[in-house]
Write a protein that holds these residues in place. Structure first.
Motif, PDB file in Angstrom:
ATOM      1  N   ARG A 178     -31.828  15.898  -7.355  1.00  0.00           N
ATOM      2  CA  ARG A 178     -32.808  15.924  -5.908  1.00  0.00           C
ATOM      3  C   ARG A 178     -34.910  14.766  -7.100  1.00  0.00           C
ATOM      4  NH1 ARG A 178     -30.507  18.316  -2.237  1.00  0.00           N
ATOM      5  NH2 ARG A 178     -29.837  20.001  -2.784  1.00  0.00           N
ATOM      6  N   LEU A 179     -34.415  15.024  -7.722  1.00  0.00           N
ATOM      7  CA  LEU A 179     -35.609  13.695  -8.551  1.00  0.00           C
ATOM      8  C   LEU A 179     -35.054  12.789  -9.434  1.00  0.00           C
ATOM      9  CD1 LEU A 179     -37.987  17.014  -8.373  1.00  0.00           C
ATOM     10  CD2 LEU A 179     -38.035  15.917  -6.243  1.00  0.00           C
ATOM     11  N   VAL A 180     -35.581  11.908  -9.599  1.00  0.00           N
ATOM     12  CA  VAL A 180     -36.165  10.716 -11.377  1.00  0.00           C
ATOM     13  C   VAL A 180     -36.993  10.815 -11.277  1.00  0.00           C
ATOM     14  CG1 VAL A 180     -35.623   8.596 -11.960  1.00  0.00           C
ATOM     15  CG2 VAL A 180     -34.075   9.466  -9.749  1.00  0.00           C
ATOM     16  N   VAL A 181     -37.332  10.819 -12.493  1.00  0.00           N
ATOM     17  CA  VAL A 181     -38.758  11.144 -13.531  1.00  0.00           C
ATOM     18  C   VAL A 181     -39.280  10.208 -13.972  1.00  0.00           C
ATOM     19  CG1 VAL A 181     -39.939  12.992 -14.330  1.00  0.00           C
ATOM     20  CG2 VAL A 181     -38.295  13.945 -13.374  1.00  0.00           C
ATOM     21  N   ILE A 182     -40.150   9.861 -13.626  1.00  0.00           N
ATOM     22  CA  ILE A 182     -40.917   8.424 -14.095  1.00  0.00           C
ATOM     23  C   ILE A 182     -42.034   8.686 -14.522  1.00  0.00           C
ATOM     24  CG2 ILE A 182     -41.361   6.858 -13.531  1.00  0.00           C
ATOM     25  CD1 ILE A 182     -40.325   6.316 -11.002  1.00  0.00           C
ATOM     26  N   ASP A 183     -42.135   8.150 -16.118  1.00  0.00           N
ATOM     27  CA  ASP A 183     -43.100   8.062 -17.126  1.00  0.00           C
ATOM     28  C   ASP A 183     -44.225   6.556 -17.172  1.00  0.00           C
ATOM     29  OD1 ASP A 183     -44.833   8.333 -19.209  1.00  0.00           O
ATOM     30  OD2 ASP A 183     -43.169   9.275 -20.575  1.00  0.00           O
ATOM     31  N   THR A 184     -45.417   7.054 -17.407  1.00  0.00           N
ATOM     32  CA  THR A 184     -46.257   5.733 -16.979  1.00  0.00           C
ATOM     33  C   THR A 184     -46.941   5.557 -17.823  1.00  0.00           C
ATOM     34  OG1 THR A 184     -47.864   7.029 -15.077  1.00  0.00           O
ATOM     35  CG2 THR A 184     -45.436   5.569 -13.728  1.00  0.00           C
ATOM     36  N   ARG A 185     -47.309   6.859 -18.677  1.00  0.00           N
ATOM     37  CA  ARG A 185     -48.227   6.679 -19.449  1.00  0.00           C
ATOM     38  C   ARG A 185     -47.960   5.050 -20.962  1.00  0.00           C
ATOM     39  NH1 ARG A 185     -46.689  12.231 -22.028  1.00  0.00           N
ATOM     40  NH2 ARG A 185     -44.870  11.880 -22.288  1.00  0.00           N
ATOM     41  N   ASN A 186     -46.514   4.808 -21.264  1.00  0.00           N
ATOM     42  CA  ASN A 186     -46.668   2.857 -22.090  1.00  0.00           C
ATOM     43  C   ASN A 186     -47.198   2.242 -21.044  1.00  0.00           C
ATOM     44  OD1 ASN A 186     -45.403   5.083 -23.772  1.00  0.00           O
ATOM     45  ND2 ASN A 186     -43.591   4.339 -23.696  1.00  0.00           N
TER      46      ASN A 186
END
Length: 244
Positions: A178-186
């Motif tokens: 359903r969803l792909v999680v993307i981390d933008t913190r780096n």
């Protein structure tokens, strides 16, 4: 029921007669976006470098509280299932052998992600597998991707890289991604974990370890923020999809 890849990696797998290890990885179809196989951690009871995969067709229960996956087979049945080398991909020829061993219907015969059916469990008793393809018909390729491989891939937008893949969310009703999680913190000061739907994925490139998404950086960083603690909350998935 919603569950994330990070959650499932901690789940044990239970046969009808006992524990058969843990869930090591998930293989999903990058065209239909459904989980095709759970990869079992077999280091304690099978020779090294042998990979054992379990289709969602076999799953009878997912216990979030007990962190366990229950499957409709004995430990011996799984141990005797067709083997595949740890470092080789799952081919369509192997899938045919595996499905014949378990007596499952073929998910690739029919119009939907699970052939003629809405749910994988409906293939348990043969189903569309009775429609044997002609022997001289070219075998279609499968489109399997390992979550463990893609987890950590950089995300490429139309105007540059932004973030990396850090998780996947599945609906165990039909095992759809359903969803792909993307981390933008780096990448961004004050960044966050955001979600995109799988239809936003244009290319998954193993050679460059990148996932290309159909949006620019500004659109990506303004995607809905992900809160893993709310996955069990009714309506949470729909609210994210509506905003994505």
């Amino acid at each position: 029921m919603l569950v994330s890849f990070k959650q499932l990696k901690h789940f044990s797998i239970h046969a009808t007669d006992g524990d058969i290890g843990g869930c090591r990885d998930l293989l999903f179809d990058d065209q239909d976006f459904v989980v095709r196989y759970l990869v079992a951690d077999t280091n304690t009871w099978l020779p090294l470098s042998r990979k054992v995969v379990i289709s969602p067709i076999s799953v009878t229960e997912l216990d979030l509280d007990g962190e366990s996956v229950h499957v409709s087979m004995t430990a011996e049945t799984l141990q005797q299932s067709p083997s595949i080398d740890e470092h080789k991909p799952v081919s369509r020829e192997y899938e045919e052998t595996l499905f014949q061993y378990f007596g499952y219907g073929y998910y690739w015969i029919g119009p939907g992600a699970w052939g003629d059916f809405a749910h994988p469990g409906e293939l348990a008793d043969g189903g569309a597998g009775e429609q044997e393809p002609e022997s001289d018909t070219p075998k279609p390729e499968n489109h399997l991707r390992a979550c463990g491989e893609i987890n950590g891939y950089d995300v490429q937008t139309s105007d540059g890289d932004l973030g990396h893949v850090c998780d996947f969310v599945f609906d165990t009703t039909d095992w759809a991604l359903r969803l792909v999680v993307i981390d933008t913190r780096n990448w961004l000061p004050g960044g966050k974990k955001v979600v995109v739907t799988p239809t936003a994925l244009r290319v998954i490139d193993w050679s460059s370890h990148k996932v290309d998404v159909a949006m620019d950086q500004n659109t990506l960083q303004n995607q809905p923020e992900f809160d893993a603690g709310r996955l069990a909350e009714e309506g949470y998935l729909q609210s994210l999809i509506e905003k994505a």
